[in-house]
Design an enzyme around this catalytic site. Structure first.
Site, short mmCIF file in Angstrom:
data_model
loop_
_atom_site.label_atom_id
_atom_site.label_comp_id
_atom_site.label_asym_id
_atom_site.label_seq_id
_atom_site.Cartn_x
_atom_site.Cartn_y
_atom_site.Cartn_z
CB CYS A 83 5.48 -1.25 3.54
SG CYS A 83 6.83 -2.09 4.39
CB CYS B 179 5.29 -0.92 10.35
SG CYS B 179 4.63 0.74 10.09
#
Lengths: 248, 280
Positions: free
Chosen positions: B190, B241
């Site tokens: 991330c 994501c």
């Protein structure tokens, strides 16, 4: 005999009760954990209650990823592996993740190790590195398609080749907008020339950038099988060819 | 003159007090106040979106969600008014900014979506196959209407996930490890995109997890996604994501997803929620 059996039975009931109470009372022992205990058992060899609150963050993260039915671990990937393989780390990923998690800069010894690991992965085209077709390289550099799975898997095929994703993070030619996570590569060949050493350097950085930049954010396009040698040479042409928009 | 002013004073103070409770602000005002005090290319990247916020299509979902929340539904013909979102049965105001949290009845840390599903199952008798629960995404789903209503009742309030129970801390900490954990063919974590300020993926300015003033907008879901023309949830953001990161499918309400959401909510601690938001 009868007495003994009753005693044993009541003991068994009592211990079962104790067991269930202790499982129930232990803060942090969830239903999910109970449900996943068999999977854990087969992996480890004996049943073991899992208490999230007693695990180190790193161990809990691994547990959540692999033992709690959180991901579709059986999901097929474009490269013929599974979701589990996608989530399993190699040594480079492990080392670089730990440094990032601890907000630590890489030390010289670790950097050497990462670089050595990277060096061992790089394979060169037979007959040496040559520039490919900059027009193909341009489309590859622009495309962010390929290898995505999750809820909407990319279907690779003729006319749908995985892209090189360059523009996601780099500015290249000025006719298209690129990202800024990586450095600008505008005028790359014009600024650096196209000596064999420079070509090798650029090839290496695309193939496995950790050989120069240990624990960089840039993907290992060649080493991880995202790009073929031919595709890398097309992108090299886009970077070095005087006719390429990158050098205009 | 003075007398008149003195008489008006308590009224003025009362008005100021009401205005001061940030819950009375619209999401666009909450965002504007953030922009005014904190310079961020991420917060200001789309003037069009800022202009559109007063006409956010997700505003329609608030009323629809409230009606659904209060309506007797499902096999048990019950409303959700006894649903305990963490602040007691039926308390919706301020509940969302204190999620994810540990619930003694399930002995789990739950986020808004998983808690809502739990209430719909236990109180209303819905099962996993009922569309009310099965359909997690899209502005036309019950799930997004309910989440938008519940979320809106925390608009302007500071994120404040409890972090008192050991399970809450454990999930947050594991989520932090996962945030920095690289894997997959592109080596992404991330943090590849969310650990620097003002960087872009192509044209999109990325939010930095280390800057709570901009991170609050990043985690303010539900939000209407202009490019999708749908309201989206936190769970949908996780999914998207991970798709870009080349990870396999993650299951909604899974412990891994809740660990990530626990960490990212804690990273926005103290900054006001903007719900519903409007995003690219």
């Amino acid at each position: 005999m009868f007495k003994k059996t009753t005693l044993a039975a009541s003991l068994a009931v009592a211990s079962a009760l104790l067991l269930s109470t202790s499982v129930g009372m232990a803060s942090g022992t969830t239903r999910t954990e109970t449900a996943t205990a068999p999977a854990k058992a087969s992996a480890v060899g004996k049943p073991r209650a899992v208490n999230y609150a007693r695990m180190r963050p790193e161990a809990l993260a691994e547990h959540l990823i692999f033992n709690t039915d959180s991901y579709d671990l059986a999901q097929p990937t474009q490269e013929g592996t599974t979701g589990r393989d996608r989530l399993t780390q190699d040594e480079t990923q492990k080392i670089c993740s730990e440094l990032a998690y601890k907000r630590k800069d890489i030390d010289g010894k670790t950097a050497e190790k990462i670089q050595a690991l990277a060096e061992a992965t790089i394979k060169y085209p037979e007959g040496g590195i040559k520039l490919g077709d900059w027009k193909k390289g341009r489309e590859l550099a622009w495309s962010g398609f390929g290898f995505r799975t999750a809820h909407n898997p990319d279907r690779h095929g003729p006319g749908r080749e995985p892209g090189a994703n360059c523009y996601n993070c780099h500015q290249l030619a000025e006719d298209r907008m690129g990202g800024t996570l990586g450095p600008s590569l505008t005028g790359f060949g014009k600024l650096r020339g196209s000596s064999p050493e420079m070509l090798k350097y650029a090839y290496d950085v695309i193939y496995n950038p950790h050989v120069y930049f240990a624990c960089t954010s840039m993907p290992r396009m060649g080493a991880n099988g995202v790009m073929t040698q031919e595709q890398i040479q097309d992108v090299l042409a886009y970077l070095f060819d005087p006719a390429s928009p990158v050098n205009k | 003159m003075l007398k008149k002013a003195l008489r008006a004073l308590p009224v003025a103070l009362a008005v100021a007090a009401v205005a001061g409770t940030s819950a009375a602000q619209a999401p666009e005002d909450v965002l504007q106040a953030l922009i005014d005090k904190h310079e961020s290319a991420y917060l200001t990247q789309s003037p069009q979106n800022l202009m559109m916020m007063p006409d956010n299509p997700a505003y329609d979902l608030i009323e629809q969600g409230e009606a659904l929340f209060k309506q007797a539904r499902g096999p048990k013909n019950a409303s959700l008014e006894k649903c305990d979102l963490g602040k007691g049965p039926g308390v919706v105001k301020g509940a969302y900014v204190e999620l994810p949290r540990y619930f003694a009845d399930t002995r789990q840390v739950m986020d808004l979506e998983s808690r809502l599903v739990y209430c719909m199952k236990t109180l209303q008798g819905f099962t996993d196959d009922d569309p009310a629960i099965k359909k997690r995404h899209g502005s036309d789903s019950d799930m997004m209407k309910l989440q938008t209503y519940i979320g809106s009742q925390s608009n302007g309030m500071p994120w404040n996930p409890p972090m008192k129970h050991p399970m809450e801390k454990a999930m947050r900490n594991a989520g932090e490890v996962m945030f920095y954990r690289r894997s997959g063919p592109m080596d992404f974590n991330c943090a590849t995109c969310h650990a620097q300020t003002g960087k872009r993926i192509r044209a999109s300015v990325l939010p930095n997890v280390n800057v709570p003033e901009e991170w609050t907008k990043a985690i303010s879901w539900p939000a209407h996604r202009v490019s999708h023309d749908h309201a989206r949830s936190s769970q949908h953001r996780v999914l998207e994501c991970l798709w870009q990161m080349r990870y396999p499918n993650i299951k909604p309400g899974s412990d891994a997803s809740i660990a990530l959401i626990s960490f990212w909510t804690d990273a926005a601690r103290g900054q006001p929620a903007i719900v519903p938001d409007l995003k690219r």
